[in-house]
Design a protein around this motif. Structure first.
Motif, PDB file in Angstrom:
ATOM      1  N   ASN A   1     -73.499  47.925 -31.274  1.00 39.88           N
ATOM      2  CA  ASN A   1     -73.378  49.300 -31.008  1.00 39.88           C
ATOM      3  C   ASN A   1     -74.631  49.955 -30.565  1.00 39.88           C
ATOM      4  N   ALA A   2     -75.720  49.109 -30.589  1.00 43.24           N
ATOM      5  CA  ALA A   2     -76.923  49.821 -30.367  1.00 43.24           C
ATOM      6  C   ALA A   2     -77.331  49.353 -28.764  1.00 43.24           C
ATOM      7  N   LYS A   3     -77.788  50.638 -28.062  1.00 45.85           N
ATOM      8  CA  LYS A   3     -78.707  50.613 -26.920  1.00 45.85           C
ATOM      9  C   LYS A   3     -79.837  50.244 -27.135  1.00 45.85           C
ATOM     10  N   GLY A   4     -80.571  50.114 -25.823  1.00 45.63           N
ATOM     11  CA  GLY A   4     -82.022  49.525 -26.114  1.00 45.63           C
ATOM     12  C   GLY A   4     -82.450  51.148 -26.642  1.00 45.63           C
ATOM     13  N   GLY A   5     -83.479  50.714 -27.685  1.00 44.39           N
ATOM     14  CA  GLY A   5     -84.237  51.703 -28.292  1.00 44.39           C
ATOM     15  C   GLY A   5     -83.622  51.962 -29.790  1.00 44.39           C
ATOM     16  N   GLU A   6     -82.329  51.699 -29.670  1.00 41.20           N
ATOM     17  CA  GLU A   6     -81.464  52.048 -31.146  1.00 41.20           C
ATOM     18  C   GLU A   6     -81.202  50.951 -32.162  1.00 41.20           C
ATOM     19  N   SER A   7     -81.853  49.711 -31.873  1.00 44.14           N
ATOM     20  CA  SER A   7     -82.021  48.739 -32.787  1.00 44.14           C
ATOM     21  C   SER A   7     -83.275  48.281 -33.418  1.00 44.14           C
TER      22      SER A   7
ATOM     23  N   ARG B   1     -69.054  50.468 -41.062  1.00 45.91           N
ATOM     24  CA  ARG B   1     -68.299  50.819 -39.981  1.00 45.91           C
ATOM     25  C   ARG B   1     -68.477  49.860 -38.603  1.00 45.91           C
ATOM     26  N   PHE B   2     -69.354  48.849 -38.608  1.00 49.17           N
ATOM     27  CA  PHE B   2     -69.509  47.815 -37.804  1.00 49.17           C
ATOM     28  C   PHE B   2     -70.148  46.700 -38.352  1.00 49.17           C
ATOM     29  N   PRO B   3     -69.495  45.821 -39.218  1.00 51.70           N
ATOM     30  CA  PRO B   3     -70.264  44.769 -39.884  1.00 51.70           C
ATOM     31  C   PRO B   3     -70.901  43.703 -38.880  1.00 51.70           C
ATOM     32  N   ASP B   4     -72.279  43.661 -39.317  1.00 49.54           N
ATOM     33  CA  ASP B   4     -73.066  42.564 -38.149  1.00 49.54           C
ATOM     34  C   ASP B   4     -73.470  41.380 -38.996  1.00 49.54           C
ATOM     35  N   TYR B   5     -72.837  40.376 -39.342  1.00 49.55           N
ATOM     36  CA  TYR B   5     -72.929  39.199 -40.128  1.00 49.55           C
ATOM     37  C   TYR B   5     -74.315  38.547 -39.877  1.00 49.55           C
TER      38      TYR B   5
ATOM     39  N   ASN C   1     -80.149  46.135 -24.092  1.00 50.29           N
ATOM     40  CA  ASN C   1     -79.168  46.859 -23.082  1.00 50.29           C
ATOM     41  C   ASN C   1     -78.234  45.898 -22.517  1.00 50.29           C
ATOM     42  N   GLU C   2     -78.593  44.700 -22.235  1.00 53.99           N
ATOM     43  CA  GLU C   2     -77.911  43.647 -21.951  1.00 53.99           C
ATOM     44  C   GLU C   2     -76.726  43.069 -22.958  1.00 53.99           C
ATOM     45  N   LEU C   3     -76.992  43.282 -24.225  1.00 53.15           N
ATOM     46  CA  LEU C   3     -76.268  42.956 -25.292  1.00 53.15           C
ATOM     47  C   LEU C   3     -75.148  43.937 -25.607  1.00 53.15           C
ATOM     48  N   TYR C   4     -75.704  45.189 -25.313  1.00 56.70           N
ATOM     49  CA  TYR C   4     -74.846  46.294 -25.626  1.00 56.70           C
ATOM     50  C   TYR C   4     -73.765  46.479 -24.387  1.00 56.70           C
ATOM     51  N   GLU C   5     -74.048  46.134 -23.345  1.00 53.54           N
ATOM     52  CA  GLU C   5     -72.963  45.805 -21.962  1.00 53.54           C
ATOM     53  C   GLU C   5     -72.086  44.627 -22.477  1.00 53.54           C
TER      54      GLU C   5
END
Length: 191
Positions: A96-102, A157-161, A80-84
């Motif tokens: 783009n992932a909230k806690g529990g979505e990664s 959609r959201f490349p995460d290298y 969640n901290e990373l998401y914010e």
């Protein structure tokens, strides 16, 4: 009699087809542990992800690329901290992932970066510290994919290298509902 066969044959074929689908679905579900919605989140990487991470580091070192693992398993709060970040907190958006979505929340993902000869971390995906004419970042990604990892750099959609994951055929929704890959389940991640 011939008219009855004409009517029954398609129904028999449909029943056989549905039976096969049911059997295959149940066999697929056997590869996972269903721990229920309140399943605890792991503190460590899945054993196969850990094993493949170590192999990746060895393979990269063999071609003179120094890789550092910058992140492994994350708690819901950390996610969640990373998401914010870049939203309600300073910095750039990194997920783009909230806690529990990664997949990090389930011990199924790692992030990496590169180290140069001075020990400095590089996030530049074009960095070629080996002077091979090819980006070290992409060389590491190819090694990882050969080991069964999915690389976030391939996402449209959201490349995460920096991101590598093994989902074992499980969606985030299934993980949220308590399904987990079995610790000894090595075959699923290699597919």
């Amino acid at each position: 009699m011939k008219g009855i066969r004409k009517i029954l044959l398609p129904w028999i074929m449909i029943i056989i087809f549905l039976s096969i689908l049911f059997i295959l679905y149940n066999r697929m579900e056997e590869n996972y542990l269903d721990m229920g919605e309140d399943a605890p989140l792991p503190d460590d990487l899945h054993p196969l992800v850990e094993e493949k991470k170590d192999i990746l580091l060895e393979q990269a070192e063999a071609i003179d690329i120094d890789v550092v693992i910058t992140d492994k398993t994350r708690s819901i709060d950390e996610q969640n901290e990373l998401y914010e970040q870049g939203r309600s907190a300073s910095g750039n958006i990194v997920t783009n992932a909230k806690g529990g979505e990664s997949y990090h929340n389930y011990g199924l993902a790692i992030d990496y970066a590169l180290l140069d000869n001075n020990g400095d971390i590089h996030w530049d995906i074009q960095y070629d510290g080996t002077d091979s004419g090819e980006s070290d970042w992409f060389e590491v990604a190819e090694l990882a994919k050969d080991l069964g990892f999915e690389w976030g750099g391939d996402w449209n959609r959201f490349p995460d290298y920096p991101h590598l994951q093994m989902d074992f055929g499980l969606s985030i929704d299934q993980l949220q509902r308590g399904m987990r890959p079995a610790p000894e389940d090595h075959d699923e991640a290699d597919k």
